[in-house]
Write an enzyme that holds these catalytic residues in place. Structure first.
Site, PDB file in Angstrom:
ATOM      1  N   ASP A 159       0.874  -1.231   0.068  1.00  0.00           N
ATOM      2  CA  ASP A 159      -0.181   0.145  -0.043  1.00  0.00           C
ATOM      3  C   ASP A 159       0.869   1.197  -0.095  1.00  0.00           C
ATOM      4  O   ASP A 159       0.684   2.080  -0.725  1.00  0.00           O
ATOM      5  CB  ASP A 159      -0.825  -0.060   1.291  1.00  0.00           C
ATOM      6  CG  ASP A 159      -1.826  -1.355   1.277  1.00  0.00           C
ATOM      7  OD1 ASP A 159      -2.749  -1.480   0.674  1.00  0.00           O
ATOM      8  OD2 ASP A 159      -1.116  -2.148   1.975  1.00  0.00           O
ATOM      9  N   HIS A 187      -4.407  -3.501   5.955  1.00  0.00           N
ATOM     10  CA  HIS A 187      -4.038  -3.715   4.562  1.00  0.00           C
ATOM     11  C   HIS A 187      -5.471  -4.087   3.810  1.00  0.00           C
ATOM     12  O   HIS A 187      -5.758  -5.265   3.822  1.00  0.00           O
ATOM     13  CB  HIS A 187      -2.952  -4.889   4.389  1.00  0.00           C
ATOM     14  CG  HIS A 187      -2.894  -5.354   2.867  1.00  0.00           C
ATOM     15  ND1 HIS A 187      -2.594  -4.605   1.734  1.00  0.00           N
ATOM     16  CD2 HIS A 187      -3.480  -6.256   2.310  1.00  0.00           C
ATOM     17  CE1 HIS A 187      -2.872  -5.132   0.742  1.00  0.00           C
ATOM     18  NE2 HIS A 187      -3.351  -6.357   0.986  1.00  0.00           N
TER      19      HIS A 187
HETATM   20  P1  NAX Z   1      -1.494 -18.598  -4.410  1.00  0.00           P
HETATM   21  O1  NAX Z   1      -2.993 -18.871  -4.284  1.00  0.00           O
HETATM   22  O2  NAX Z   1      -0.963 -18.441  -5.880  1.00  0.00           O
HETATM   23  O3  NAX Z   1      -0.435 -19.255  -3.606  1.00  0.00           O
HETATM   24  C1  NAX Z   1      -0.840 -19.558  -1.982  1.00  0.00           C
HETATM   25  C2  NAX Z   1       0.079 -20.635  -1.633  1.00  0.00           C
HETATM   26  O4  NAX Z   1      -0.198 -20.842  -0.237  1.00  0.00           O
HETATM   27  C3  NAX Z   1      -0.383 -22.280  -2.468  1.00  0.00           C
HETATM   28  O5  NAX Z   1       0.733 -22.573  -3.029  1.00  0.00           O
HETATM   29  C4  NAX Z   1      -0.980 -22.703  -1.494  1.00  0.00           C
HETATM   30  O6  NAX Z   1      -0.881 -24.371  -1.629  1.00  0.00           O
HETATM   31  C5  NAX Z   1      -0.291 -22.040  -0.172  1.00  0.00           C
HETATM   32  N1  NAX Z   1      -0.938 -22.488   1.443  1.00  0.00           N
HETATM   33  C6  NAX Z   1      -2.286 -22.377   1.480  1.00  0.00           C
HETATM   34  N2  NAX Z   1      -2.333 -22.697   2.697  1.00  0.00           N
HETATM   35  C7  NAX Z   1      -1.398 -22.844   3.453  1.00  0.00           C
HETATM   36  C8  NAX Z   1      -0.740 -23.402   4.582  1.00  0.00           C
HETATM   37  N3  NAX Z   1      -1.631 -23.605   5.430  1.00  0.00           N
HETATM   38  N4  NAX Z   1       0.538 -23.625   4.811  1.00  0.00           N
HETATM   39  C9  NAX Z   1       1.407 -23.307   3.675  1.00  0.00           C
HETATM   40  N5  NAX Z   1       1.133 -23.024   2.470  1.00  0.00           N
HETATM   41  C10 NAX Z   1      -0.026 -22.782   2.225  1.00  0.00           C
HETATM   42  O7  NAX Z   1      -1.592 -17.071  -3.767  1.00  0.00           O
HETATM   43  P2  NAX Z   1      -0.417 -15.779  -3.699  1.00  0.00           P
HETATM   44  O8  NAX Z   1      -0.938 -14.904  -5.017  1.00  0.00           O
HETATM   45  O9  NAX Z   1       0.791 -16.227  -3.834  1.00  0.00           O
HETATM   46  O10 NAX Z   1      -1.127 -15.195  -2.534  1.00  0.00           O
HETATM   47  C11 NAX Z   1      -0.811 -15.386  -1.347  1.00  0.00           C
HETATM   48  C12 NAX Z   1      -1.559 -14.542  -0.467  1.00  0.00           C
HETATM   49  O11 NAX Z   1      -1.074 -13.154  -0.153  1.00  0.00           O
HETATM   50  C13 NAX Z   1      -3.028 -14.486  -0.248  1.00  0.00           C
HETATM   51  O12 NAX Z   1      -3.524 -14.632   0.893  1.00  0.00           O
HETATM   52  C14 NAX Z   1      -3.098 -12.962  -0.958  1.00  0.00           C
HETATM   53  O13 NAX Z   1      -4.410 -12.525  -0.555  1.00  0.00           O
HETATM   54  C15 NAX Z   1      -2.068 -12.334  -0.191  1.00  0.00           C
HETATM   55  N6  NAX Z   1      -1.761 -10.871  -0.749  1.00  0.00           N
HETATM   56  C16 NAX Z   1      -1.396 -10.137   0.269  1.00  0.00           C
HETATM   57  C17 NAX Z   1      -0.854  -8.689  -0.028  1.00  0.00           C
HETATM   58  C18 NAX Z   1      -0.523  -7.849   0.911  1.00  0.00           C
HETATM   59  O14 NAX Z   1      -0.057  -6.701   0.730  1.00  0.00           O
HETATM   60  N7  NAX Z   1      -0.229  -8.115   2.456  1.00  0.00           N
HETATM   61  C19 NAX Z   1      -0.685  -8.390  -1.523  1.00  0.00           C
HETATM   62  C20 NAX Z   1      -0.844  -9.473  -2.474  1.00  0.00           C
HETATM   63  C21 NAX Z   1      -1.607 -10.610  -2.160  1.00  0.00           C
HETATM   64  O15 NAX Z   1      -2.779 -10.432  -2.578  1.00  0.00           O
END
Ligand code: NAX
Length: 325
Positions: A159, A187
């Site tokens: 952000d 966020h």
């Molecule tokens: P993806 O869905 O591409 O990847 C997530 C990965 O996490 C997958 O490989 C999944 O198998 C794994 N996963 C799920 N549960 C798990 C657990 N209990 N232990 C270990 N691994 C686990 O998502 P991606 O685009 O990489 O985004 C990841 C996260 O970042 C999401 O929650 C998304 O909302 C969040 N974001 C946060 C942002 C921020 O500024 N704080 C911005 C970007 C993003 O949207």
């Protein structure tokens, strides 16, 4: 040669992981003289994909990559971790209520908080990226009673960076010339990016823009809804910019900001009337591996309103997970 730093990354097979790991291994996060060991956590069904990412990491022949492991067990992933990037989270699926989302993530972050508590280095620096990032960080922090709460942070840096680039574009200046910009709160679209104190080459940015309607009606909604705009345009959520923000956050926390203000989601110490313990975006400066909240900023009526709005959302999320803690 320095001793390697153990960096745990969860969600290693995901989109953000794919942008993040290569930059950590190349030294962009902890410095070009700092070897790292990557400890990668993902779900059992993602282990083959993690192996694929590890093969690519090997093929980069990074001189600073001193080792790596993949696991689906948080107790293994966080063993002696000095930095932990909690990226993996349960995404919101169609028809899922906010309450169910909080519940599903609560289950993940209580377990990971406990695993950090039991196995990580006592000075581990934890950054939660997975959404809802502030509340997930709050859950992890409260599940780790033996660790200093200050070691738990949430990512507001994306952000912050989004706001900087909007301000640079508006004023026709370089991002690097803007200082003293900050983001308050959660966020989420309720975050409050505040440029009242910002300067560009030493001059007041607010005076240069001199347009309160633009602040309210264009700037704040643009920054707040930037994630949605990227999904709309790309068909996928922001990943490279999120990974970049995570690198910035840890880099600055570990290596310092040289007096520059950055935004971190941190447990409030009561500053600016934000109740103690709430995981809230604050302006900080970092030095010697520690962050300090920038104090003494005047809060006007509009700002207080916006700060309270984003606080109310966090309080509501906090109440929604209280039964898990
Ligand atoms: P993806 O869905 O591409 O990847 C997530 C990965 O996490 C997958 O490989 C999944 O198998 C794994 N996963 C799920 N549960 C798990 C657990 N209990 N232990 C270990 N691994 C686990 O998502 P991606 O685009 O990489 O985004 C990841 C996260 O970042 C999401 O929650 C998304 O909302 C969040 N974001 C946060 C942002 C921020 O500024 N704080 C911005 C970007 C993003 O949207």
């Amino acid at each position: 040669m320095k001793a390697p730093v153990r960096v745990a990354v969860t969600g290693a097979a995901g989109q953000i992981g794919y942008s993040l790991l290569f930059r950590i291994a190349s030294g962009e996060m902890l410095g070009k003289d700092q070897p790292v060991i990557l400890q990668l956590l993902d779900l059992p069904q993602a282990q083959t994909a993690v192996k694929g990412v590890m093969m690519e990491l090997e093929d980069c022949a990074f001189p600073l990559l001193a080792g790596m492991i993949a696991t689906d067990d948080p107790n293994v992933a966080f063993k002696d971790a000095q930095v932990a990037l909690l990226v993996g989270a349960r995404p919101r699926s169609k028809g899922m209520e906010r309450k169910d989302l909080l519940e599903a993530n609560g289950a993940i972050f209580t377990v990971q908080g406990k695993a950090l508590n039991d196995h990580a280095d006592r000075n581990v620096k934890v950054l939660v990226v997975g959404n809802p990032a502030n509340t997930n960080a709050y859950i992890a922090m409260n599940s780790a009673p033996d660790l200093d709460p200050k070691n738990f942070t949430a990512m507001l840096r994306l952000d912050h960076n989004r706001a900087l680039s909007q301000l640079a574009a508006k004023t026709g200046t370089a991002v690097s010339d803007i200082e003293h910009m900050l983001v308050w709160g959660n966020h989420s679209p309720t975050m409050y990016a505040d440029y009242r104190f910002a300067t560009v080459n030493g001059e007041s940015l607010k005076a240069k823009i001199n347009d309160e309607a633009w602040n309210r009606d264009v700037f704040l909604p643009t920054v707040g809804k930037r994630g949605a705009a990227i999904i709309e345009a790309r068909g996928l959520s922001s990943a490279a910019s999120a990974a970049n923000a995570a690198i910035d956050h840890i880099h600055d926390w570990v290596l310092g900001t040289n007096g520059k203000w950055v935004t971190m989601g941190i447990p409030s110490d009561g500053s600016y009337g934000i109740p103690e313990g709430v995981m809230y975006g604050f302006p900080v400066v970092c030095e010697n591996g520690k962050y300090t909240i920038v104090q003494g900023l005047e809060i006007d009526e509009f700002s207080r309103e916006r700060m309270n709005l984003t606080l109310a959302e966090l309080e509501e999320e906090r109440a929604g997970v209280a039964h898990l803690l």
